[in-house]
Design a protein around this motif. Structure first.
Motif: not given
Length: 273
Positions: A43-50, A91-103
């Protein structure tokens, strides 16, 4: 009994983010462990720069759309997945608009650390653990690499201790030379509350809850610690060693030492014999 299933909780993995010590180990260690015969989940975060198109990420609908609730706010959890080319790593990505996608990652476009990085780590931790429950998968070892996984040991040993997926899991925390520069935000305390996870645990740490205290928090609820590379805070190395738990130093290694990790995992998991 030998550990057979490893859950890797990574902050960064190549090629989804730029090469760094964290992303290189996040990519190479799981592959070396697969080659040793282990079954893994990563697992990893789905950072906004991905770049989702380039990385061929897609949403897993059956795992997504639950709400992570803390501080009386609903936070939608989105799960995406991709496979690293030419490997057996999914790889599983943890995503959320406020915490990851837009950052971006720890720092914004101006190089400033986000003020709610502790809160983001809480969302990530609960998102990972809830997803593992949905997968009906039971890891023997949960290996956390990077500050985004700092909350995992505490939650596994408290809020999730009675869940079948985690009841017998051992926790490993890897320490790295880089980390957050700012103190963890005050709102972190109230956001941490969940089931049997209580914020008064933070009374055991300095009121100035900086990155060193944050890492001690992870160590205190882990079953083994890895000095994953050069430049780790000597205070944290000493703190971990004084706990008397299994400790692996990879500070002098330039490549992944799969044999050392294999032996270390056996030592950590040995209490289940």
């Amino acid at each position: 009994m030998k550990a057979k299933k490893i859950l890797f909780i990574n902050q960064e993995i190549m090629p989804y983010v730029a090469e760094s010590e964290l992303s290189r180990i996040g990519r190479k260690l799981p592959q070396s462990i697969i080659d040793k015969g282990y079954e893994i989940r990563t697992f990893m975060p789905k950072w906004g720069n991905i770049n989702e198109r380039r990385g061929q990420l897609h949403e897993v609908i059956r795992l997504s759309r639950m709400m992570i609730i803390f501080d009386e706010t609903d936070h939608p959890l989105i799960i995406k997945v991709a496979s690293i080319p030419a490997t057996r790593i999914q790889v599983y990505f943890i995503d959320n608009d406020d915490y990851f996608t837009k950052r971006l990652m720890a720092n914004d476009e101006n190089g400033e650390e986000y003020e709610d990085n502790g809160e983001r780590a809480i969302f990530f931790a609960r998102g990972v653990l809830e997803t593992i429950k949905k997968l009906h998968w039971t890891p023997d070892i949960i290996h956390c690499q990077g500050w985004m996984g700092t909350i995992i040991p505490y939650y596994v040993k408290t809020a999730y201790k009675d869940e079948p997926s985690f009841a017998n899991a051992k926790i490993v925390t890897s320490l790295f030379g880089n980390g957050l520069k700012k103190d963890i935000e005050p709102s972190f305390r109230q956001c941490l509350e969940f089931k049997d996870a209580h914020s008064d645990v933070l009374d055991n740490y300095n009121e100035k809850f900086d990155f060193t205290e944050f890492q001690k928090f992870a160590i205190d609820f882990s079953d083994g610690v890895v000095e994953a590379g050069p430049g780790v805070n000597p205070e944290l190395v000493k703190y971990a060693q004084e706990k008397g738990m299994p400790f692996l130093s990879q500070a002098e290694e330039t490549e992944i030492n799969a044999d050392a990790y294999d032996k270390f995992y056996d030592e950590v998991f040995g209490d289940n014999e």
